[in-house]
Design an enzyme around this catalytic site. Structure first.
Site, PDB file in Angstrom:
ATOM      1  CG  ASP A   7      -1.856   1.153   1.269  1.00 35.67           C
ATOM      2  OD1 ASP A   7      -2.266   1.636   0.194  1.00 35.67           O
ATOM      3  OD2 ASP A   7      -2.211   1.591   2.385  1.00 35.67           O
ATOM      4  CD  GLU A  68      -4.972   0.828  -2.642  1.00 35.29           C
ATOM      5  OE1 GLU A  68      -5.844   0.061  -2.209  1.00 35.29           O
ATOM      6  OE2 GLU A  68      -4.614   1.871  -2.088  1.00 35.29           O
ATOM      7  CG  ASP A 141      -0.861   3.210   6.044  1.00 34.90           C
ATOM      8  OD1 ASP A 141      -1.158   3.914   5.066  1.00 34.90           O
ATOM      9  OD2 ASP A 141      -0.845   3.627   7.222  1.00 34.90           O
TER      10      ASP A 141
END
Length: 173
Positions: A7, A68, A141
């Site tokens: 992330d 991501e 996160d």
């Protein structure tokens, strides 16, 4: 197959590692964040991020990288930092000859919750259930990084077959 989910973020970059395949239950390997000091210039922070991620790659030897995909935000400075962090993550994986795949936030949410519109709390709850954890990973996160890795394990398709072949050739898992 071992998947590292990332992330991306410049201040906190979530890292989640699972062993998993399409149709099988993923298993937690490791989770955490790479942090960079806010007081440094951007180039120094990107270098610190690369070094931190390299440690995760070296310690856990993933077979595939799932990141991501950066989505449009109103805060252009924030989206630029996130995009640069995603680039560092992709480069770190590519330098090791690993397949790198980007997943959209809605794809990740849909994979783990069944809804592409799920909020962070729903994602964290489902990651906790899917991986049979006692508590949701913190900070968010880290939970998001695990969701990205789980999404890739379940939806990786051709990339997963390629990564599995690479892993078999390297004698991993």
């Amino acid at each position: 197959m071992r998947i590292i989910g990332i992330d991306p973020g410049l201040t906190r970059c979530g890292v989640g590692i699972v062993d998993g395949t399409v149709g099988g239950p993923p298993v937690l390997v490791a989770v955490g964040v790479v942090r960079t000091p806010v007081g440094l210039d951007v180039a120094s922070r990107l270098l610190a991020l690369e070094r931190g991620l390299a440690g995760w790659f070296d310690d856990h030897r993933p077979d595939a990288v799932a990141i991501e995909q950066v989505f449009s935000q109103h805060n252009k400075a924030s989206v630029m930092d996130t995009a640069q962090a995603a680039g560092v993550a992709a480069l770190t994986g590519a330098r090791r000859g690993l397949p790198v795949t980007f997943h959209t936030p809605s794809e990740v949410k849909a994979a783990v919750t069944g809804s592409g519109a799920a909020d962070k709390a729903q994602v964290a709850l489902m990651v906790t259930r899917i991986l049979r954890l006692d508590a949701a990973p913190r900070p968010a996160d880290a939970a998001d990084a695990l969701a990205i890795a789980v999404c890739h394990a379940w939806r990786g398709g051709a990339t997963n077959r390629y990564a599995a072949a690479v892993a078999a050739a390297r004698g991993n898992r």
